[in-house]
Design a protein around this motif. Structure first.
Motif, mmCIF file in Angstrom:
data_model
loop_
_atom_site.group_PDB
_atom_site.id
_atom_site.type_symbol
_atom_site.label_atom_id
_atom_site.label_comp_id
_atom_site.label_asym_id
_atom_site.label_seq_id
_atom_site.Cartn_x
_atom_site.Cartn_y
_atom_site.Cartn_z
ATOM 1 N N VAL A 203 1.149 -1.696 0.375
ATOM 2 C CA VAL A 203 -0.199 -0.234 -0.089
ATOM 3 C C VAL A 203 0.481 1.446 -0.018
ATOM 4 O O VAL A 203 1.278 1.399 1.131
ATOM 5 C CB VAL A 203 -0.876 -0.053 1.113
ATOM 6 C CG1 VAL A 203 -2.035 1.191 1.012
ATOM 7 C CG2 VAL A 203 -2.003 -1.090 1.164
ATOM 8 N N ALA A 204 0.765 2.252 -1.033
ATOM 9 C CA ALA A 204 1.314 3.300 -1.310
ATOM 10 C C ALA A 204 0.347 4.420 -0.413
ATOM 11 O O ALA A 204 -0.579 4.202 -1.290
ATOM 12 C CB ALA A 204 2.358 3.616 -2.367
ATOM 13 N N ALA A 205 1.520 5.738 -0.340
ATOM 14 C CA ALA A 205 0.638 6.916 -0.785
ATOM 15 C C ALA A 205 1.094 7.424 -1.813
ATOM 16 O O ALA A 205 2.049 7.922 -2.120
ATOM 17 C CB ALA A 205 0.973 8.139 0.825
ATOM 18 N N ILE A 206 0.286 7.783 -2.597
ATOM 19 C CA ILE A 206 0.868 8.590 -4.398
ATOM 20 C C ILE A 206 0.323 10.253 -3.766
ATOM 21 O O ILE A 206 -0.370 10.999 -3.339
ATOM 22 C CB ILE A 206 -0.787 8.747 -5.152
ATOM 23 C CG1 ILE A 206 -0.620 6.720 -5.340
ATOM 24 C CG2 ILE A 206 -0.282 8.422 -6.436
ATOM 25 C CD1 ILE A 206 0.144 5.954 -5.261
ATOM 26 N N LEU A 207 1.739 10.365 -3.718
ATOM 27 C CA LEU A 207 2.301 11.769 -3.509
ATOM 28 C C LEU A 207 2.021 12.790 -4.610
ATOM 29 O O LEU A 207 2.256 14.260 -4.981
ATOM 30 C CB LEU A 207 3.318 12.083 -2.653
ATOM 31 C CG LEU A 207 3.906 11.150 -1.308
ATOM 32 C CD1 LEU A 207 5.399 11.495 -1.342
ATOM 33 C CD2 LEU A 207 3.056 11.934 -0.475
ATOM 34 N N ASP A 208 2.742 12.820 -5.746
ATOM 35 C CA ASP A 208 2.852 12.962 -7.127
ATOM 36 C C ASP A 208 2.148 11.665 -7.989
ATOM 37 O O ASP A 208 2.366 11.434 -8.709
ATOM 38 C CB ASP A 208 3.703 14.046 -7.689
ATOM 39 C CG ASP A 208 3.063 14.143 -8.742
ATOM 40 O OD1 ASP A 208 2.858 13.687 -9.699
ATOM 41 O OD2 ASP A 208 4.366 15.482 -8.928
ATOM 42 N N SER A 209 0.209 12.490 -8.702
ATOM 43 C CA SER A 209 -0.566 11.348 -9.260
ATOM 44 C C SER A 209 0.015 11.066 -10.913
ATOM 45 O O SER A 209 -0.047 10.103 -10.792
ATOM 46 C CB SER A 209 -1.951 11.367 -9.103
ATOM 47 O OG SER A 209 -1.828 12.982 -9.265
ATOM 48 N N ALA A 210 0.342 12.760 -11.173
ATOM 49 C CA ALA A 210 0.860 12.267 -12.386
ATOM 50 C C ALA A 210 2.057 11.680 -12.515
ATOM 51 O O ALA A 210 2.275 10.390 -13.152
ATOM 52 C CB ALA A 210 1.171 13.463 -13.633
ATOM 53 N N LYS A 211 3.309 11.291 -11.692
ATOM 54 C CA LYS A 211 4.305 11.107 -11.851
ATOM 55 C C LYS A 211 4.520 9.215 -11.075
ATOM 56 O O LYS A 211 4.768 8.350 -12.170
ATOM 57 C CB LYS A 211 5.701 11.589 -11.065
ATOM 58 C CG LYS A 211 6.142 12.943 -11.686
ATOM 59 C CD LYS A 211 7.229 12.988 -10.458
ATOM 60 C CE LYS A 211 7.933 14.847 -10.532
ATOM 61 N NZ LYS A 211 8.728 14.910 -9.930
ATOM 62 N N ALA A 212 3.175 9.749 -10.570
ATOM 63 C CA ALA A 212 2.951 7.853 -10.027
ATOM 64 C C ALA A 212 2.273 6.987 -10.680
ATOM 65 O O ALA A 212 2.932 5.772 -10.984
ATOM 66 C CB ALA A 212 2.574 8.290 -8.737
ATOM 67 N N PHE A 213 1.469 7.334 -12.022
ATOM 68 C CA PHE A 213 0.786 6.609 -12.312
ATOM 69 C C PHE A 213 1.587 6.603 -13.886
ATOM 70 O O PHE A 213 1.404 4.895 -14.905
ATOM 71 C CB PHE A 213 -0.829 6.940 -12.703
ATOM 72 C CG PHE A 213 -1.535 7.345 -11.698
ATOM 73 C CD1 PHE A 213 -1.720 6.528 -11.152
ATOM 74 C CD2 PHE A 213 -2.698 8.602 -11.124
ATOM 75 C CE1 PHE A 213 -2.399 6.926 -9.419
ATOM 76 C CE2 PHE A 213 -3.224 8.521 -10.319
ATOM 77 C CZ PHE A 213 -2.993 7.357 -8.903
ATOM 78 N N ALA A 214 2.073 7.410 -14.601
ATOM 79 C CA ALA A 214 3.332 7.734 -15.389
ATOM 80 C C ALA A 214 4.317 5.955 -14.914
ATOM 81 O O ALA A 214 4.691 5.524 -15.955
ATOM 82 C CB ALA A 214 3.694 8.362 -15.903
ATOM 83 N N TYR A 215 4.902 6.179 -13.960
ATOM 84 C CA TYR A 215 5.807 5.461 -13.088
ATOM 85 C C TYR A 215 5.202 3.604 -13.256
ATOM 86 O O TYR A 215 6.013 3.295 -13.956
ATOM 87 C CB TYR A 215 6.262 5.510 -11.592
ATOM 88 C CG TYR A 215 7.990 4.558 -11.530
ATOM 89 C CD1 TYR A 215 8.650 3.982 -12.509
ATOM 90 C CD2 TYR A 215 7.063 4.291 -10.600
ATOM 91 C CE1 TYR A 215 9.797 3.613 -12.172
ATOM 92 C CE2 TYR A 215 7.895 3.635 -9.600
ATOM 93 C CZ TYR A 215 9.766 3.444 -10.643
ATOM 94 O OH TYR A 215 10.821 2.448 -9.995
#
Length: 245
Positions: A203-215
């Motif tokens: 389970v991870a906190a998404i601090l930057d959704s654009a970067k996270a989902f692209a990653y």
């Protein structure tokens, strides 16, 4: 601990008086550097204290509801039955894409009771009363690592997948901290299925959704998974924490 701090303070005070009597002002820079180093060490120690490695068994339930307000009222009304089976409220979340998709996480004192509760006819009645649509998904996990440091977001991604070897995966997970940070992801919980440690969960906190989902979609992340021994396509549920207990 207090005695140690008092002794340290007395020692520092004695040194200060000695230097003052000798007119040794040239050591001020050294004292400042020592103070900075001590502060840095204290900050690192405080950060380390947010990590919990005591295993915690949890029940994770996901299902869709017709109306969240109606469901949560029925859920609260069924709390005594959960407590009687050693289950304690932990987290409630709602799906990012579909807010009527609900995730419930319960701490479990007794896994045998928790498994029996999953099959209790009373639970089915309570879910029906709360407007649960379709069959819920229930899983039991052992959380082996948790970061309790506060983060400025309630957005989470719960990912489940199968690994070749649990210990090898954990090592790769630890090595991937910087890559996650660079892509707006902060791991919060690491665990595995109660009965099979090859079925892992993060389970991870998404601090930057654009970067996270692209990653998550990138070839780089696929390489990270392969290196860590992930042998199944990850199943990911993105949600917002609505309530914590």
């Amino acid at each position: 601990m207090k005695l140690s701090r008092i002794s340290s303070s007395l020692l520092c005070a004695g040194m200060a008086l000695f230097l003052a009597s000798c007119g040794s002002g040239g050591n001020e820079k050294t004292a400042t550097a020592d103070s900075t180093a001590a502060a840095d060490s204290a900050a690192k120690a405080q950060a380390a204290n947010t990590i919990v490695t005591t295993p915690q068994n949890v029940v994770v339930i996901t299902h869709k509801v017709a109306n969240y307000a109606k469901w949560v009222a029925a859920y609260d009304a069924h709390d005594s039955a959960r407590l009687a089976n050693g289950l304690h409220n932990y987290v409630i979340g709602r799906g990012l894409e579909d807010s009527n998709m609900v995730i419930v996480v319960l701490k479990a004192d007794d896994t045998a009771k928790a498994k029996a509760f999953e099959k209790d006819p009373g639970l089915k009645v309570a879910m029906k009363k709360g407007g649960v649509l379709g069959a819920p998904t229930m899983s039991m996990f052992t959380e082996t690592w948790q970061d309790t440091a506060k983060v400025e977001t309630n957005l989470r991604a719960a990912t489940m997948f199968t690994v070749k070897d649990w210990d090898a995966f954990v090592k790769a997970f630890e090595q991937g901290k910087q890559a996650r940070a660079d892509n707006g992801i902060a791991a919060r919980v690491l665990g595995h299925d109660l009965d099979d440690n090859k079925k892992a969960s993060v389970v991870a906190a998404i601090l930057d959704s654009a970067k996270a989902f692209a990653y998550y979609r990138s070839d780089e992340f696929k390489h990270v998974r392969d290196t860590a021994g992930v042998v199944s396509e990850p199943s990911r549920f993105v949600f917002r924490i609505i309530k914590t207990y």
